[in-house]
Design a protein around this motif. Structure first.
Motif, PDB file in Angstrom:
ATOM      1  N   VAL A 278       0.836  -1.104  -0.033  1.00 65.47           N
ATOM      2  CA  VAL A 278       0.137  -0.039  -0.043  1.00 65.47           C
ATOM      3  C   VAL A 278       0.984   1.150   0.028  1.00 65.47           C
ATOM      4  O   VAL A 278       0.527   2.294  -0.669  1.00 65.47           O
ATOM      5  N   ALA A 279       1.743   1.407   0.853  1.00 64.08           N
ATOM      6  CA  ALA A 279       2.669   2.486   1.013  1.00 64.08           C
ATOM      7  C   ALA A 279       3.373   2.606  -0.585  1.00 64.08           C
ATOM      8  O   ALA A 279       3.444   3.964  -0.955  1.00 64.08           O
ATOM      9  N   GLY A 280       3.849   1.650  -1.413  1.00 61.81           N
ATOM     10  CA  GLY A 280       4.322   1.708  -2.778  1.00 61.81           C
ATOM     11  C   GLY A 280       3.205   2.294  -3.635  1.00 61.81           C
ATOM     12  O   GLY A 280       3.550   3.333  -4.373  1.00 61.81           O
ATOM     13  N   LEU A 281       1.888   1.959  -3.522  1.00 67.63           N
ATOM     14  CA  LEU A 281       0.992   2.432  -4.380  1.00 67.63           C
ATOM     15  C   LEU A 281       0.774   3.714  -4.003  1.00 67.63           C
ATOM     16  O   LEU A 281       0.252   4.605  -5.022  1.00 67.63           O
ATOM     17  N   VAL A 282       0.764   4.069  -2.793  1.00 74.29           N
ATOM     18  CA  VAL A 282       0.217   5.531  -2.441  1.00 74.29           C
ATOM     19  C   VAL A 282       1.428   6.587  -3.151  1.00 74.29           C
ATOM     20  O   VAL A 282       1.105   7.462  -3.646  1.00 74.29           O
ATOM     21  N   GLY A 283       2.534   6.009  -2.883  1.00 69.61           N
ATOM     22  CA  GLY A 283       3.644   6.748  -3.372  1.00 69.61           C
ATOM     23  C   GLY A 283       3.786   7.297  -4.720  1.00 69.61           C
ATOM     24  O   GLY A 283       4.052   8.407  -5.188  1.00 69.61           O
ATOM     25  N   ILE A 284       3.526   6.133  -5.449  1.00 74.37           N
ATOM     26  CA  ILE A 284       3.470   6.183  -7.075  1.00 74.37           C
ATOM     27  C   ILE A 284       2.257   6.964  -7.608  1.00 74.37           C
ATOM     28  O   ILE A 284       2.109   7.571  -8.875  1.00 74.37           O
ATOM     29  N   ALA A 332       3.585   8.603   2.724  1.00 76.08           N
ATOM     30  CA  ALA A 332       3.890   8.039   1.508  1.00 76.08           C
ATOM     31  C   ALA A 332       3.368   9.117   0.215  1.00 76.08           C
ATOM     32  O   ALA A 332       3.901   9.240  -0.812  1.00 76.08           O
ATOM     33  N   GLY A 333       2.221   9.613   0.579  1.00 78.54           N
ATOM     34  CA  GLY A 333       1.551  10.995  -0.455  1.00 78.54           C
ATOM     35  C   GLY A 333       2.543  11.807  -0.259  1.00 78.54           C
ATOM     36  O   GLY A 333       2.745  12.483  -1.531  1.00 78.54           O
ATOM     37  N   VAL A 334       3.101  12.221   0.935  1.00 83.82           N
ATOM     38  CA  VAL A 334       4.277  13.342   0.496  1.00 83.82           C
ATOM     39  C   VAL A 334       5.367  13.090  -0.141  1.00 83.82           C
ATOM     40  O   VAL A 334       6.022  13.802  -0.782  1.00 83.82           O
ATOM     41  N   ILE A 335       5.969  11.712   0.074  1.00 82.17           N
ATOM     42  CA  ILE A 335       7.049  11.406  -0.519  1.00 82.17           C
ATOM     43  C   ILE A 335       6.783  11.367  -2.011  1.00 82.17           C
ATOM     44  O   ILE A 335       7.790  11.703  -2.782  1.00 82.17           O
ATOM     45  N   GLY A 336       5.806  10.731  -2.504  1.00 85.12           N
ATOM     46  CA  GLY A 336       5.559  10.634  -4.050  1.00 85.12           C
ATOM     47  C   GLY A 336       5.510  12.088  -4.490  1.00 85.12           C
ATOM     48  O   GLY A 336       5.736  12.187  -5.626  1.00 85.12           O
TER      49      GLY A 336
END
Length: 463
Positions: A278-284, A332-336
């Motif tokens: 989920v973290a990867g999905l949010v980031g991308i 993750a949203g901020v990172i992406g």
């Protein structure tokens, strides 16, 4: 536009809409498996309840507030009367293109899932009635304005003006890194600060069913391809790039979380893999059409590692975000969103260059300003909403209901039946029907009670 191309685009977005619809039960299972056995159904009901409320709001006024002509040309909010009740949405397009009704339905699911995400932070202790009222007020005051900022683009002829982030600022956000994930994550943080901690926190119930959570994560993974690639609203190269990057980043997020758990705790966990996915999905999500596959790998790995550490902050800082909505979606949203300013590839469908490709600091600055604006607005307004609702009707369930479980308290049912004496399930239902208040006499045996743990659901074996 050629008729055949328009038909292909319509078919693709229809398929993407079905995929996004599967994310609703996916989220319900993902969250439902992570709470105690006593509140599983309540968690699922909060998820579908939020999406159901949004269906009404979106048709009546939400679409217009999001995509209507910007009031005063300020880029802050769409005209609520322009598409009131989705007026004119069924008309056949004058030229071949995506049917407006399909676009409206596709984005309606985005809106509903955004509100449902917040439910994970308030699990086990928020009144169901208060949650439904929040699901009405929060979109009107927070989600629709922010979605207008991010998703509403100026029309080609300049007759319709959109949001300030999409047009004036020029920040890149394909499918909602700011409007959806950062927005929901920071709103969750504000809401839980008013709601308070669960009884016994930091000792909390372990996830009652990791297989359910993993199944939910799998449905989210599949649906997210439609979520991101469908946001291209065309069956073309941009959708293909977004789909590829979505899959790559998600799997890299799972891999990074797995490796981090192995290093820290000497054993990777299934729950950790689901959380990393989920973290990867949010980031991308914001970056799927603006970075290369190598950029997607970087985003997935970075999100997987940082979010693994972020979910433990609630214990150090003392706020109870039950299912780590802030730790996953906000972080993750901020990172992406920010990494677009670094990793954006000019060869991508978006065509912008980040720092690593000689683009300078301009795009990074736009991404940072968009992030700060959404964080500040969402946090302050959500905090005010939570305080007013708490004073007006109360947010918190009674201590008795919290300890007994919200499935029984609010829904008069339970997720599982276990009768050690061998009584037939039909007889249990018959007994329930004879109860004077119409409620099933529910009890939890030691075999069904969830053990306690001080670890967060998303990192129960990684800290």
């Amino acid at each position: 536009m050629d008729v055949a191309i328009a038909a292909a685009d319509t078919a693709w977005v229809l398929a993407a809409m079905v995929a996004v619809a599967l994310m609703v039960p996916g989220l319900a299972l993902f969250y439902g498996g992570m709470v105690s056995i006593r509140s599983t159904l309540n968690m699922m009901m909060m998820t579908i309840g939020a999406v159901a409320v949004m269906a009404v709001l979106w048709v009546v006024v939400g679409y217009s507030l999001t995509f209507g002509d910007s009031i005063g040309g300020l880029g802050l909010l769409g005209d609520p009367l322009e598409y009131l009740g989705l007026r004119g949405i069924m008309a056949e397009p004058e030229t071949p293109g995506l049917p407006p009704a399909l676009f409206a339905g596709f984005l309606m699911l985005f809106a509903g899932i955004t509100v449902a995400l917040v439910a994970g932070g308030v699990a086990d202790r928020m009144k169901f009635s208060s949650w439904l009222v929040f699901a009405v007020v929060w979109p009107l005051l927070v989600f629709f304005p922010v979605a207008h900022w991010v998703f509403a683009f100026d029309s080609e002829d300049g007759s319709v003006l959109g949001g300030w982030i999409a047009n004036g600022l020029g920040a890149i956000d394909l499918a909602g890194g700011t409007a959806i994930h950062i927005n929901a994550g920071v709103a969750t943080l504000a809401l839980v600060l008013v709601l308070g901690r669960r009884a016994g926190f930091p000792t909390v119930s372990r996830p009652h069913s990791v297989p359910l959570t993993f199944l939910g994560a799998g449905l989210l993974f599949a649906g997210w391809i439609g979520f991101n690639a469908g946001s291209a609203v065309a069956a073309g190269n941009a959708a293909g790039v977004a789909a590829l990057n979505t899959v790559v980043a998600a799997l890299c997020g799972a891999l990074a979380w797995m490796i981090t758990e192995q290093i820290r705790a000497k054993h990777p966990t299934t729950l950790g893999v689901a959380s990393g996915l989920v973290a990867g999905l949010v980031g991308i999500t914001p970056a799927a059409s603006s970075v290369s596959p190598l950029g997607a790998i970087a985003i997935g790995l970075i999100c997987g590692v940082i979010c693994h550490y972020a979910v433990g902050l609630k214990f150090r800082l003392g706020f109870d975000d039950s299912l780590d909505v802030a730790g996953l979606h906000l972080v993750a949203g901020v990172i992406g969103t920010l990494l677009i300013g670094v990793l954006a590839d000019p060869a991508s469908p978006v065509g912008e260059a980040g720092l690593l490709y000689g683009g300078g600091f301009g795009q990074l600055g736009a991404q940072a300003l968009a992030t700060l604006a959404v964080v500040a607005y969402s946090f302050v307004v959500t905090l005010l909403i939570a305080v007013v609702l708490d004073k007006a009707m109360g947010l918190r369930v009674t201590e008795e209901d919290e300890l007994e479980g919200l499935d029984k308290a609010y829904h008069r049912e339970m997720a599982y039946f276990q009768d050690g004496l061998g009584t037939r399930l039909e007889e249990s239902y018959a007994t329930a029907g004879e109860a004077t208040d119409g409620a099933a006499p529910v009890s939890l045996s030691p075999a069904t009670a969830a053990p306690a743990s001080t670890a967060s659901p998303a990192a129960s074996a990684g800290t």
